[in-house]
Design a protein around this motif. Sequence first.
Motif, PDB file in Angstrom:
ATOM      1  N   GLY A  98      12.809 -10.684   5.140  1.00 17.21           N
ATOM      2  CA  GLY A  98      12.312 -10.567   3.779  1.00 17.21           C
ATOM      3  C   GLY A  98      12.040 -11.873   3.080  1.00 17.21           C
ATOM      4  N   GLY A  99      12.061 -12.984   3.826  1.00 13.09           N
ATOM      5  CA  GLY A  99      11.746 -14.249   3.197  1.00 13.09           C
ATOM      6  C   GLY A  99      10.357 -14.265   2.589  1.00 13.09           C
ATOM      7  N   GLY A 100       9.470 -13.457   3.173  1.00 10.81           N
ATOM      8  CA  GLY A 100       8.113 -13.353   2.653  1.00 10.81           C
ATOM      9  C   GLY A 100       7.911 -12.236   1.659  1.00 10.81           C
ATOM     10  N   GLY A 101       8.979 -11.494   1.366  1.00  8.67           N
ATOM     11  CA  GLY A 101       8.894 -10.456   0.349  1.00  8.67           C
ATOM     12  C   GLY A 101       8.270  -9.150   0.798  1.00  8.67           C
ATOM     13  N   ALA A 102       8.104  -8.947   2.105  1.00 10.59           N
ATOM     14  CA  ALA A 102       7.470  -7.715   2.598  1.00 10.59           C
ATOM     15  C   ALA A 102       8.444  -6.832   3.353  1.00 10.59           C
ATOM     16  CB  ALA A 102       6.282  -8.071   3.493  1.00 10.59           C
ATOM     17  N   HIS A 103       9.763  -6.991   3.109  1.00 10.84           N
ATOM     18  CA  HIS A 103      10.756  -6.327   3.949  1.00 10.84           C
ATOM     19  C   HIS A 103      10.743  -4.804   3.833  1.00 10.84           C
ATOM     20  CE1 HIS A 103      12.470  -7.812   0.173  1.00 10.84           C
ATOM     21  NE2 HIS A 103      13.171  -6.721   0.142  1.00 10.84           N
ATOM     22  N   THR A 104      10.324  -4.251   2.698  1.00 11.71           N
ATOM     23  CA  THR A 104      10.260  -2.792   2.602  1.00 11.71           C
ATOM     24  C   THR A 104       9.223  -2.245   3.573  1.00 11.71           C
ATOM     25  OG1 THR A 104      10.988  -2.798   0.300  1.00 11.71           O
ATOM     26  CG2 THR A 104       9.836  -0.836   1.073  1.00 11.71           C
ATOM     27  N   ARG A 105       8.031  -2.820   3.543  1.00 17.26           N
ATOM     28  CA  ARG A 105       6.995  -2.397   4.487  1.00 17.26           C
ATOM     29  C   ARG A 105       7.430  -2.683   5.919  1.00 17.26           C
ATOM     30  NH1 ARG A 105       0.786  -3.478   2.611  1.00 17.26           N
ATOM     31  NH2 ARG A 105       0.832  -2.344   0.619  1.00 17.26           N
ATOM     32  N   GLU A 106       8.060  -3.824   6.133  1.00 17.12           N
ATOM     33  CA  GLU A 106       8.493  -4.176   7.476  1.00 17.12           C
ATOM     34  C   GLU A 106       9.507  -3.166   8.015  1.00 17.12           C
ATOM     35  OE1 GLU A 106       7.906  -9.017   6.951  1.00 17.12           O
ATOM     36  OE2 GLU A 106       9.868  -8.097   6.642  1.00 17.12           O
ATOM     37  N   LYS A 107      10.379  -2.693   7.150  1.00 10.32           N
ATOM     38  CA  LYS A 107      11.375  -1.719   7.599  1.00 10.32           C
ATOM     39  C   LYS A 107      10.737  -0.359   7.864  1.00 10.32           C
ATOM     40  CE  LYS A 107      15.516  -2.235   5.966  1.00 10.32           C
ATOM     41  NZ  LYS A 107      16.692  -2.243   5.059  1.00 10.32           N
ATOM     42  N   ILE A 108       9.772   0.030   7.042  1.00 14.21           N
ATOM     43  CA  ILE A 108       9.053   1.286   7.270  1.00 14.21           C
ATOM     44  C   ILE A 108       8.347   1.247   8.620  1.00 14.21           C
ATOM     45  CG2 ILE A 108       7.095   2.692   6.495  1.00 14.21           C
ATOM     46  CD1 ILE A 108       7.872   1.895   3.616  1.00 14.21           C
ATOM     47  N   VAL A 109       7.672   0.139   8.900  1.00 18.08           N
ATOM     48  CA  VAL A 109       6.942  -0.003  10.162  1.00 18.08           C
ATOM     49  C   VAL A 109       7.909  -0.037  11.337  1.00 18.08           C
ATOM     50  CG1 VAL A 109       5.582  -1.657  11.510  1.00 18.08           C
ATOM     51  CG2 VAL A 109       4.872  -1.041   9.184  1.00 18.08           C
ATOM     52  N   ALA A 110       9.009  -0.764  11.198  1.00 18.95           N
ATOM     53  CA  ALA A 110       9.993  -0.823  12.288  1.00 18.95           C
ATOM     54  C   ALA A 110      10.566   0.556  12.593  1.00 18.95           C
ATOM     55  CB  ALA A 110      11.115  -1.792  11.921  1.00 18.95           C
ATOM     56  N   ALA A 111      10.868   1.320  11.542  1.00 19.38           N
ATOM     57  CA  ALA A 111      11.454   2.650  11.736  1.00 19.38           C
ATOM     58  C   ALA A 111      10.459   3.636  12.339  1.00 19.38           C
ATOM     59  CB  ALA A 111      11.971   3.177  10.395  1.00 19.38           C
ATOM     60  N   ALA A 112       9.173   3.414  12.101  1.00 21.81           N
ATOM     61  CA  ALA A 112       8.149   4.321  12.619  1.00 21.81           C
ATOM     62  C   ALA A 112       7.789   4.027  14.068  1.00 21.81           C
ATOM     63  CB  ALA A 112       6.895   4.230  11.756  1.00 21.81           C
ATOM     64  N   ILE A 191      14.606  -0.795  -4.301  1.00 23.16           N
ATOM     65  CA  ILE A 191      13.640  -0.111  -3.439  1.00 23.16           C
ATOM     66  C   ILE A 191      14.079  -0.239  -1.990  1.00 23.16           C
ATOM     67  CG2 ILE A 191      11.236  -0.052  -2.683  1.00 23.16           C
ATOM     68  CD1 ILE A 191      10.501  -1.188  -5.459  1.00 23.16           C
ATOM     69  N   ASP A 192      14.393  -1.442  -1.568  1.00 24.19           N
ATOM     70  CA  ASP A 192      14.982  -1.661  -0.243  1.00 24.19           C
ATOM     71  C   ASP A 192      15.497  -3.088  -0.152  1.00 24.19           C
ATOM     72  OD1 ASP A 192      15.832  -1.110   2.361  1.00 24.19           O
ATOM     73  OD2 ASP A 192      14.014   0.017   2.814  1.00 24.19           O
ATOM     74  N   HIS A 193      16.250  -3.343   0.902  1.00 25.52           N
ATOM     75  CA  HIS A 193      16.873  -4.647   1.115  1.00 25.52           C
ATOM     76  C   HIS A 193      16.496  -5.184   2.489  1.00 25.52           C
ATOM     77  CE1 HIS A 193      19.720  -2.587   3.749  1.00 25.52           C
ATOM     78  NE2 HIS A 193      19.843  -1.674   2.791  1.00 25.52           N
ATOM     79  N   GLY A 194      16.802  -6.447   2.711  1.00 26.39           N
ATOM     80  CA  GLY A 194      16.406  -7.106   3.948  1.00 26.39           C
ATOM     81  C   GLY A 194      17.420  -7.062   5.068  1.00 26.39           C
ATOM     82  N   LEU A 195      18.429  -6.216   4.985  1.00 21.34           N
ATOM     83  CA  LEU A 195      19.383  -6.041   6.078  1.00 21.34           C
ATOM     84  C   LEU A 195      18.862  -4.983   7.046  1.00 21.34           C
ATOM     85  CD1 LEU A 195      22.727  -6.099   4.068  1.00 21.34           C
ATOM     86  CD2 LEU A 195      22.057  -7.761   5.819  1.00 21.34           C
ATOM     87  N   PHE A 196      18.637  -5.378   8.287  1.00 17.77           N
ATOM     88  CA  PHE A 196      18.151  -4.468   9.321  1.00 17.77           C
ATOM     89  C   PHE A 196      19.287  -4.221  10.311  1.00 17.77           C
ATOM     90  CE2 PHE A 196      14.348  -5.434   7.314  1.00 17.77           C
ATOM     91  CZ  PHE A 196      13.215  -4.901   7.925  1.00 17.77           C
ATOM     92  N   PRO A 197      19.713  -2.966  10.500  1.00 18.47           N
ATOM     93  CA  PRO A 197      20.846  -2.690  11.390  1.00 18.47           C
ATOM     94  C   PRO A 197      20.466  -2.835  12.857  1.00 18.47           C
ATOM     95  CG  PRO A 197      19.883  -0.643  10.633  1.00 18.47           C
ATOM     96  CD  PRO A 197      19.175  -1.737   9.885  1.00 18.47           C
ATOM     97  N   PRO A 198      21.446  -3.050  13.729  1.00 18.94           N
ATOM     98  CA  PRO A 198      21.165  -3.183  15.161  1.00 18.94           C
ATOM     99  C   PRO A 198      20.448  -1.975  15.742  1.00 18.94           C
ATOM    100  CG  PRO A 198      23.406  -3.888  14.681  1.00 18.94           C
ATOM    101  CD  PRO A 198      22.874  -3.274  13.425  1.00 18.94           C
ATOM    102  N   SER A 199      20.702  -0.798  15.204  1.00 25.34           N
ATOM    103  CA  SER A 199      20.093   0.422  15.735  1.00 25.34           C
ATOM    104  C   SER A 199      18.583   0.462  15.554  1.00 25.34           C
ATOM    105  CB  SER A 199      20.712   1.646  15.061  1.00 25.34           C
ATOM    106  OG  SER A 199      20.521   1.594  13.653  1.00 25.34           O
ATOM    107  N   LEU A 200      18.061  -0.378  14.671  1.00 22.46           N
ATOM    108  CA  LEU A 200      16.624  -0.371  14.401  1.00 22.46           C
ATOM    109  C   LEU A 200      15.846  -1.236  15.386  1.00 22.46           C
ATOM    110  CD1 LEU A 200      14.731   0.907  12.301  1.00 22.46           C
ATOM    111  CD2 LEU A 200      15.001  -1.156  10.915  1.00 22.46           C
TER     112      LEU A 200
END
Length: 218
Positions: A98-112, A191-200
């Motif tokens: 999330g250093g670039g401020g796009a972590h919500t979208r990044e997490k949505i894409v990772a989860a999909a 809205i969301d945070h930049g912590l991504f769990p190992p399961s992702l």
Amino acid sequence: MSTTEAEDYKRAAAIAAAEEIEDGMRLGLGTGSTVAHLLPAIAARGFTRLRCVATSVATERQAADLGLTVEPFTSLTALDLAIDGADQIAPDGWIVKGGGGAHTREKIVAAAAQRFVVIADGTKVVDALAAPVPLELLAYGLPATLAALGDTAVREGAPPSPDGGVIADYAGDVSDPAALAARLSDTPGVIDHGLFPPSLTSEVIVAGPDGVTRRALA
């Protein structure tokens, strides 16, 4: 590590990840300086049937300029692969982004994605996660949200997220990332945070002085 060396290692990790892409895949593209090396590595492979979605305007523009097919993330319900960078990678697999401020979208894409691959240079590998943890917050009731979170400040000079959210950083204790992730997610206004769990994350690819290493997580 010099800036030139860091960029060389980012490029090496990106090239290694690009080798996992097959023509016809539905591919999620992350955001940041390491992904900036990934995009030309993908373009160089000459795919003709690749369908990409981007997590930021900057990624979308660079990908399109390189001839990659980028479409809105509205016509696809799932992705075969997503590739993105990281700000911190802990030994237990927790990741800060999330250093670039796009972590919500990044997490949505990772989860999909069926597989989410993280690429980085060796400086992003840490012994333990540390603050800051990026946040995307609603503008509505922002002072109340900040008060509820504690140890949080709006990122100075940061533009809104790709979807108009306020970018902030949590500066408190990160020693228990699972508990912190739950608390952040449960706070109204986050809205969301930049912590991504190992399961992702399926795999982490890191490049450094000793070459490229791969670590499977899921």
